[in-house]
Design a protein around this motif. Structure first.
Motif, PDB file in Angstrom:
ATOM      1  N   UNK A 125     -10.391 -50.980 -51.088  1.00 49.84           N
ATOM      2  CA  UNK A 125      -9.492 -50.632 -49.984  1.00 49.84           C
ATOM      3  C   UNK A 125     -10.117 -49.565 -49.089  1.00 49.84           C
ATOM      4  N   UNK A 126     -10.811 -48.610 -49.685  1.00 44.85           N
ATOM      5  CA  UNK A 126     -11.493 -47.582 -48.887  1.00 44.85           C
ATOM      6  C   UNK A 126     -12.616 -48.205 -48.064  1.00 44.85           C
ATOM      7  N   UNK A 127     -13.309 -49.169 -48.630  1.00 45.02           N
ATOM      8  CA  UNK A 127     -14.374 -49.847 -47.878  1.00 45.02           C
ATOM      9  C   UNK A 127     -13.811 -50.642 -46.713  1.00 45.02           C
ATOM     10  N   UNK A 128     -12.676 -51.284 -46.924  1.00 45.40           N
ATOM     11  CA  UNK A 128     -12.042 -52.031 -45.829  1.00 45.40           C
ATOM     12  C   UNK A 128     -11.661 -51.086 -44.697  1.00 45.40           C
ATOM     13  N   UNK A 129     -11.064 -49.956 -45.051  1.00 47.74           N
ATOM     14  CA  UNK A 129     -10.660 -48.999 -44.027  1.00 47.74           C
ATOM     15  C   UNK A 129     -11.865 -48.420 -43.286  1.00 47.74           C
ATOM     16  N   UNK A 130     -12.900 -48.041 -44.011  1.00 47.22           N
ATOM     17  CA  UNK A 130     -14.082 -47.475 -43.372  1.00 47.22           C
ATOM     18  C   UNK A 130     -14.789 -48.503 -42.484  1.00 47.22           C
ATOM     19  N   UNK A 131     -14.807 -49.748 -42.917  1.00 45.39           N
ATOM     20  CA  UNK A 131     -15.401 -50.796 -42.099  1.00 45.39           C
ATOM     21  C   UNK A 131     -14.646 -50.915 -40.779  1.00 45.39           C
ATOM     22  N   UNK A 132     -13.325 -50.902 -40.842  1.00 44.18           N
ATOM     23  CA  UNK A 132     -12.521 -50.984 -39.633  1.00 44.18           C
ATOM     24  C   UNK A 132     -12.727 -49.798 -38.704  1.00 44.18           C
ATOM     25  N   UNK A 133     -12.827 -48.613 -39.293  1.00 43.89           N
ATOM     26  CA  UNK A 133     -13.053 -47.416 -38.478  1.00 43.89           C
ATOM     27  C   UNK A 133     -14.403 -47.498 -37.765  1.00 43.89           C
ATOM     28  N   UNK A 134     -15.442 -47.921 -38.484  1.00 45.73           N
ATOM     29  CA  UNK A 134     -16.759 -47.999 -37.858  1.00 45.73           C
ATOM     30  C   UNK A 134     -16.850 -49.124 -36.835  1.00 45.73           C
ATOM     31  N   UNK A 135     -16.099 -50.198 -37.023  1.00 44.84           N
ATOM     32  CA  UNK A 135     -16.052 -51.255 -35.994  1.00 44.84           C
ATOM     33  C   UNK A 135     -15.413 -50.702 -34.730  1.00 44.84           C
ATOM     34  N   UNK A 136     -14.317 -49.952 -34.895  1.00 46.30           N
ATOM     35  CA  UNK A 136     -13.663 -49.385 -33.711  1.00 46.30           C
ATOM     36  C   UNK A 136     -14.561 -48.353 -33.021  1.00 46.30           C
ATOM     37  N   UNK A 137     -15.251 -47.517 -33.789  1.00 46.96           N
ATOM     38  CA  UNK A 137     -16.160 -46.537 -33.197  1.00 46.96           C
ATOM     39  C   UNK A 137     -17.287 -47.237 -32.440  1.00 46.96           C
ATOM     40  N   UNK A 138     -17.824 -48.291 -33.021  1.00 46.87           N
ATOM     41  CA  UNK A 138     -18.901 -49.037 -32.364  1.00 46.87           C
ATOM     42  C   UNK A 138     -18.428 -49.631 -31.042  1.00 46.87           C
ATOM     43  N   UNK A 139     -17.248 -50.201 -31.041  1.00 44.73           N
ATOM     44  CA  UNK A 139     -16.750 -50.817 -29.806  1.00 44.73           C
ATOM     45  C   UNK A 139     -16.397 -49.767 -28.751  1.00 44.73           C
ATOM     46  N   UNK A 140     -15.817 -48.658 -29.156  1.00 47.48           N
ATOM     47  CA  UNK A 140     -15.537 -47.584 -28.193  1.00 47.48           C
ATOM     48  C   UNK A 140     -16.831 -47.044 -27.593  1.00 47.48           C
ATOM     49  N   UNK A 141     -17.846 -46.903 -28.410  1.00 46.35           N
ATOM     50  CA  UNK A 141     -19.138 -46.447 -27.918  1.00 46.35           C
ATOM     51  C   UNK A 141     -19.731 -47.472 -26.956  1.00 46.35           C
ATOM     52  N   UNK A 142     -19.625 -48.740 -27.312  1.00 44.89           N
ATOM     53  CA  UNK A 142     -20.187 -49.795 -26.462  1.00 44.89           C
ATOM     54  C   UNK A 142     -19.452 -49.879 -25.130  1.00 44.89           C
ATOM     55  N   UNK A 143     -18.144 -49.645 -25.138  1.00 48.08           N
ATOM     56  CA  UNK A 143     -17.379 -49.679 -23.894  1.00 48.08           C
ATOM     57  C   UNK A 143     -17.721 -48.482 -23.010  1.00 48.08           C
ATOM     58  N   UNK A 144     -17.929 -47.320 -23.619  1.00 41.22           N
ATOM     59  CA  UNK A 144     -18.197 -46.117 -22.832  1.00 41.22           C
ATOM     60  C   UNK A 144     -19.674 -45.952 -22.459  1.00 41.22           C
ATOM     61  N   UNK A 145     -20.548 -46.740 -23.003  1.00 38.11           N
ATOM     62  CA  UNK A 145     -21.987 -46.600 -22.743  1.00 38.11           C
ATOM     63  C   UNK A 145     -22.367 -46.792 -21.272  1.00 38.11           C
ATOM     64  N   UNK A 146     -21.785 -47.729 -20.506  1.00 40.15           N
ATOM     65  CA  UNK A 146     -22.177 -47.850 -19.093  1.00 40.15           C
ATOM     66  C   UNK A 146     -21.888 -46.610 -18.254  1.00 40.15           C
ATOM     67  N   UNK A 147     -21.010 -45.720 -18.736  1.00 42.78           N
ATOM     68  CA  UNK A 147     -20.768 -44.473 -18.020  1.00 42.78           C
ATOM     69  C   UNK A 147     -22.022 -43.612 -17.963  1.00 42.78           C
ATOM     70  N   UNK A 148     -22.863 -43.741 -18.962  1.00 34.40           N
ATOM     71  CA  UNK A 148     -24.085 -42.931 -19.039  1.00 34.40           C
ATOM     72  C   UNK A 148     -25.309 -43.732 -18.608  1.00 34.40           C
TER      73      UNK A 148
END
Length: 134
Positions: free
Chosen positions: A56-79
């Motif tokens: 269950x902890x692995x599932x949660x951490x996987x989801x958190x890192x997927x969201x972080x990756x996508x937020x980073x990918x969305x904000x990357x064109x700003x830089x």
């Protein structure tokens, strides 16, 4: 040069190239963290721990890192856009907020993994409470 941001006569310095490469690699590291937790979850299931604290902890951490990756990918064109167009003759281009439906879908999927992991954690808590009560 194929991004459409850099003009024909503009020069790209090695510092710009290094920063650009570093920014892209940070996103790859975030994705590798999500992949690590996905594999950790898969190996826990292979060992027979279907609903366990580790899985269950692995599932949660996987989801958190997927969201972080996508937020980073969305904000990357700003830089990226100002960085690559720094030496354009017509001037530097401003950052741009850009996202696709795939990024939104993956972010929603990451959130769903976090929720599923949370539900499984609560189920484990209820199970241990019921076993201690009986």
């Amino acid at each position: 040069m194929e991004t459409g941001v850099i003009e024909d006569l503009a020069t790209i310095t090695n510092v710009q190239r290094g920063i650009y490469f570093s920014l892209l690699e940070i996103g790859a590291l975030f994705a590798l963290c999500a992949y690590f937790y996905a594999m950790k979850w898969c190996f826990a299931v292979l060992r027979g721990y279907y609903i366990d604290r580790i899985s269950t902890r692995s599932i949660q951490q996987m989801g958190v890192w997927i969201m972080i990756t996508m937020l980073y990918h969305i904000s990357l064109p700003q830089v990226i856009r100002p960085l690559l167009s720094w030496h354009n003759l017509s001037g530097m281009k401003s950052g741009m907020f850009y996202y696709t439906s795939t990024e939104l879908y993956l972010m929603a999927m990451g959130f769903a993994f976090v929720v599923v992991g949370w539900v499984f954690t609560k189920a484990l808590d209820l199970k241990s409470e019921n076993e201690s009560f009986v």
